[in-house]
Enzyme design. Structure first.
Site, PDB file in Angstrom:
ATOM      1  N   SER A 126       0.850  -1.188   0.000  1.00  0.00           N
ATOM      2  CA  SER A 126       0.000   0.000   0.000  1.00  0.00           C
ATOM      3  C   SER A 126       0.885   1.236   0.000  1.00  0.00           C
ATOM      4  O   SER A 126       1.964   1.248   0.598  1.00  0.00           O
ATOM      5  CB  SER A 126      -0.898   0.021   1.236  1.00  0.00           C
ATOM      6  OG  SER A 126      -1.574   1.270   1.355  1.00  0.00           O
ATOM      7  N   TYR A 183      -1.847  -0.200  10.108  1.00  0.00           N
ATOM      8  CA  TYR A 183      -1.959  -0.803   8.772  1.00  0.00           C
ATOM      9  C   TYR A 183      -0.761  -0.403   7.909  1.00  0.00           C
ATOM     10  O   TYR A 183      -0.156  -1.247   7.239  1.00  0.00           O
ATOM     11  CB  TYR A 183      -3.263  -0.342   8.118  1.00  0.00           C
ATOM     12  CG  TYR A 183      -3.428  -0.737   6.674  1.00  0.00           C
ATOM     13  CD1 TYR A 183      -3.838  -2.027   6.330  1.00  0.00           C
ATOM     14  CD2 TYR A 183      -3.186   0.171   5.642  1.00  0.00           C
ATOM     15  CE1 TYR A 183      -3.998  -2.397   4.994  1.00  0.00           C
ATOM     16  CE2 TYR A 183      -3.347  -0.187   4.311  1.00  0.00           C
ATOM     17  CZ  TYR A 183      -3.755  -1.475   4.001  1.00  0.00           C
ATOM     18  OH  TYR A 183      -3.910  -1.832   2.679  1.00  0.00           O
TER      19      TYR A 183
END
Length: 247
Positions: free
Chosen positions: A142, A156
């Site tokens: 990501s 995250y």
């Protein structure tokens, strides 16, 4: 027939990747954790297109379930040539000062440990020293790994930073064993994951901050994954492609 195992393939980027790879002649192992009906729909769509696919349930945070998932592939006689580590989780947007150990550990168990475990089992089947014929692993990271995702998902983001390090380190370990390992770092993509974080419309809110002035589609990330899996990327390993609209 080449088999591609895609974790978290019942929705979003995983689903788009499954459909695209099936069109390219891969047999698709559609992994899911809880969304059995959604996974069955992906399998059905692939069959309707004349492709081959089957679903396999596993919570990748659980080592025994990962081992069993790969055992199912073995029992089917599936020659694993591609692994797409796409499964990942996040929780409600919050600041680091409000994070609990339980939440952090849950995020890391799936996003980091689970990805490691799937890589481990794939290497055991792909590498020359284990009698394999080589293969390709693509880890879905990501852009949060670069930004840190402050005020929202630092846990995250940190887990995806670990995935980037895994991608680099593993690529060097298995480069001589016929296995390429690369990654893709999506930016703000229109998937259901944003609703998991409590803001379903997050991509539209942030679109003006993206140089390309729009969010991305899952199919656009799937195309990057397909290229990394293909022979067109045969001399590329340990590389991470940013697919984030310039951000």
């Amino acid at each position: 027939m080449k088999t591609a195992l895609i974790t978290g393939a019942s929705r979003g980027i995983g689903r788009a990747t499954a459909l695209l790879l099936a069109q390219q002649g891969y047999q698709i192992a559609v992994n899911f954790h809880q969304r059995e009906s959604a996974a069955a729909e992906v399998v059905s769509l692939i069959h309707q297109q004349g492709g081959k696919a089957f679903s396999v349930q596993a919570d990748i945070a659980d080592e025994e379930q990962v081992v069993e998932m790969f055992r199912v592939l073995d029992q089917r006689g599936a020659l694993l040539s591609a692994l797409v580590n796409n499964a990942g989780i996040l929780f409600q947007q919050t600041r680091v000062e409000q994070l609990s150990a339980e939440r952090i550990n849950r995020v890391f168990a799936t996003n980091v440990t689970g990805t490691f475990l799937c890589c481990r089992e794939a290497v055991k089947r792909m590498s020359f020293q284990h009698g394999g014929q080589g293969g390709v692993i693509v880890n879905v990271s990501s852009a949060a790994a670069r930004s840190g995702s402050p005020h929202e998902y630092v846990d995250y983001a940190a887990s995806k930073g670990a995935v980037d390090t895994l991608t680099k380190g593993l690529s060097l370990e298995v480069a001589a064993q016929g296995i390429r390992v690369n990654g893709v770092r999506p930016g703000f993509i229109y998937t259901d994951m944003h609703a998991d974080g409590g803001e379903a419309d997050r991509v539209n809110r942030l679109a003006p901050t993206i140089p390309m002035q729009r969010g991305g589609e899952p199919e656009e990330i799937a195309q990057a994954i397909l290229w990394l899996l293909s022979d067109a990327a045969s001399y590329i390993t340990g590389t991470i492609i940013d697919a984030a609209g310039g951000r």
